[in-house]
Design an enzyme around this catalytic site. Structure first.
Site, PDB file in Angstrom:
ATOM      1  N   LYS A 186       0.833  -1.212   0.000  1.00  0.00           N
ATOM      2  CA  LYS A 186       0.000   0.000   0.000  1.00  0.00           C
ATOM      3  C   LYS A 186       0.868   1.263   0.000  1.00  0.00           C
ATOM      4  CE  LYS A 186      -3.853  -2.331   2.387  1.00  0.00           C
ATOM      5  NZ  LYS A 186      -4.771  -2.275   3.561  1.00  0.00           N
ATOM      6  N   GLU A 210      -9.550 -10.658  -7.506  1.00  0.00           N
ATOM      7  CA  GLU A 210      -8.597  -9.556  -7.306  1.00  0.00           C
ATOM      8  C   GLU A 210      -7.437  -9.625  -8.295  1.00  0.00           C
ATOM      9  OE1 GLU A 210      -9.553  -9.000  -2.534  1.00  0.00           O
ATOM     10  OE2 GLU A 210      -7.541  -9.601  -3.155  1.00  0.00           O
ATOM     11  N   ASN A 249      -1.902   0.008   6.999  1.00  0.00           N
ATOM     12  CA  ASN A 249      -1.312  -1.250   7.470  1.00  0.00           C
ATOM     13  C   ASN A 249      -0.445  -1.964   6.432  1.00  0.00           C
ATOM     14  OD1 ASN A 249      -3.369  -2.168   5.873  1.00  0.00           O
ATOM     15  ND2 ASN A 249      -4.557  -3.102   7.526  1.00  0.00           N
ATOM     16  N   HIS A 295      -1.900  -5.501   1.513  1.00  0.00           N
ATOM     17  CA  HIS A 295      -3.178  -6.179   1.281  1.00  0.00           C
ATOM     18  C   HIS A 295      -2.877  -7.600   0.836  1.00  0.00           C
ATOM     19  CE1 HIS A 295      -7.145  -7.220  -0.249  1.00  0.00           C
ATOM     20  NE2 HIS A 295      -6.488  -7.773  -1.252  1.00  0.00           N
ATOM     21  N   TYR A 312     -12.185  -2.130  -3.380  1.00  0.00           N
ATOM     22  CA  TYR A 312     -12.689  -2.307  -2.022  1.00  0.00           C
ATOM     23  C   TYR A 312     -14.222  -2.213  -1.954  1.00  0.00           C
ATOM     24  CZ  TYR A 312      -8.208  -2.471   0.479  1.00  0.00           C
ATOM     25  OH  TYR A 312      -6.986  -2.856   1.001  1.00  0.00           O
TER      26      TYR A 312
HETATM   27  P1  DAT Z   1      -7.530  -6.974   5.612  1.00  0.00           P
HETATM   28  O1  DAT Z   1      -6.785  -5.882   4.882  1.00  0.00           O
HETATM   29  O2  DAT Z   1      -6.729  -7.539   6.753  1.00  0.00           O
HETATM   30  O3  DAT Z   1      -8.065  -8.039   4.679  1.00  0.00           O
HETATM   31  P2  DAT Z   1     -10.274  -5.990   5.790  1.00  0.00           P
HETATM   32  O4  DAT Z   1     -10.532  -6.677   4.476  1.00  0.00           O
HETATM   33  O5  DAT Z   1     -11.216  -6.286   6.904  1.00  0.00           O
HETATM   34  O6  DAT Z   1      -8.789  -6.293   6.315  1.00  0.00           O
HETATM   35  O7  DAT Z   1     -10.284  -4.416   5.585  1.00  0.00           O
HETATM   36  C1  DAT Z   1      -9.663  -3.850   4.451  1.00  0.00           C
HETATM   37  C2  DAT Z   1      -8.900  -2.633   4.890  1.00  0.00           C
HETATM   38  O8  DAT Z   1      -9.809  -1.658   5.410  1.00  0.00           O
HETATM   39  C3  DAT Z   1      -7.902  -2.874   6.026  1.00  0.00           C
HETATM   40  O9  DAT Z   1      -6.667  -3.372   5.571  1.00  0.00           O
HETATM   41  C4  DAT Z   1      -7.778  -1.510   6.617  1.00  0.00           C
HETATM   42  C5  DAT Z   1      -9.198  -0.961   6.485  1.00  0.00           C
HETATM   43  N1  DAT Z   1      -9.953  -1.198   7.727  1.00  0.00           N
HETATM   44  C6  DAT Z   1     -10.505  -2.366   8.130  1.00  0.00           C
HETATM   45  N2  DAT Z   1     -11.103  -2.236   9.329  1.00  0.00           N
HETATM   46  C7  DAT Z   1     -10.912  -0.941   9.676  1.00  0.00           C
HETATM   47  C8  DAT Z   1     -11.281  -0.160  10.799  1.00  0.00           C
HETATM   48  N3  DAT Z   1     -11.996  -0.679  11.809  1.00  0.00           N
HETATM   49  N4  DAT Z   1     -10.908   1.152  10.815  1.00  0.00           N
HETATM   50  C9  DAT Z   1     -10.202   1.688   9.795  1.00  0.00           C
HETATM   51  N5  DAT Z   1      -9.824   1.013   8.703  1.00  0.00           N
HETATM   52  C10 DAT Z   1     -10.166  -0.285   8.657  1.00  0.00           C
HETATM   53 MG    MG Z   2      -9.542  -8.006   3.249  1.00  0.00          MG
END
Ligand code: DAT
Ligand code: MG
Length: 143
Positions: A11, A128, A114, A117, A51
């Protein structure tokens, strides 16, 4: 277990921190092969589309703003159990909850930025990968 393919993204924060090589090194040391890769600066439409599953979530706009804040590196990883292996290398979504030694634990501070991805299922990996790469852009690593 089978040979799988998964989509990975470094990212904008990971690119900005100059840790592309560090992240690639972790993939390679884990036995995952990079079989396609490109750097690109996502448009808002591309990030929103990628997303789309999260579009009703309260953090959606911030997530999209972050994902278009700088270039990303997108890659296809191939290897045994690649989808789960990559998730294990990444660590939990929230870096504070991520296991020590994972990419997110080592390089990320907050859940909204973070570093990486990774696809979370075989079905999503397929979708994807196709979102970013044509079949012609994915290489065979036979040597
Ligand atoms: P991952 O990236 O571990 O698959 P995810 O698919 O649940 O996690 O969410 C996609 C992204 O969205 C994640 O990397 C960061 C953001 N995100 C997820 N939960 C969040 C939250 N509670 N607050 C802020 N950003 C969040
Ligand atoms: Mg995810």
């Amino acid at each position: 277990m089978a040979i799988e393919r998964t989509l990975s993204i470094i990212k904008p924060d990971g690119v900005a921190k100059n840790i592309i090589g560090e992240v690639y090194s972790r993939f390679e040391k884990a036995g995952l092969k990079i079989i396609a890769a490109k750097m690109l600066h996502l448009t808002r439409e591309q990030a929103e589309g990628f997303y789309a599953v999260h579009k009703e979530r309260p953090f959606f706009k911030d997530l999209v703003d972050f994902m278009i804040s700088g270039p990303v590196i997108v890659q296809v990883l191939e290897g045994e159990n690649a989808i789960q292996q990559n998730r294990d290398l990444m660590g939990a979504t929230d870096p504070k909850k991520a296991t020590a030694g994972t990419i997110r634990a080592d390089f990320a501070q907050t859940v909204d930025e973070n570093v990486v991805h990774g696809s979370d299922s075989a079905e999503n990996a397929k979708i994807e990968i196709a979102y970013f790469f044509t079949e012609n852009e994915i290489c065979k690593r036979t040597r």
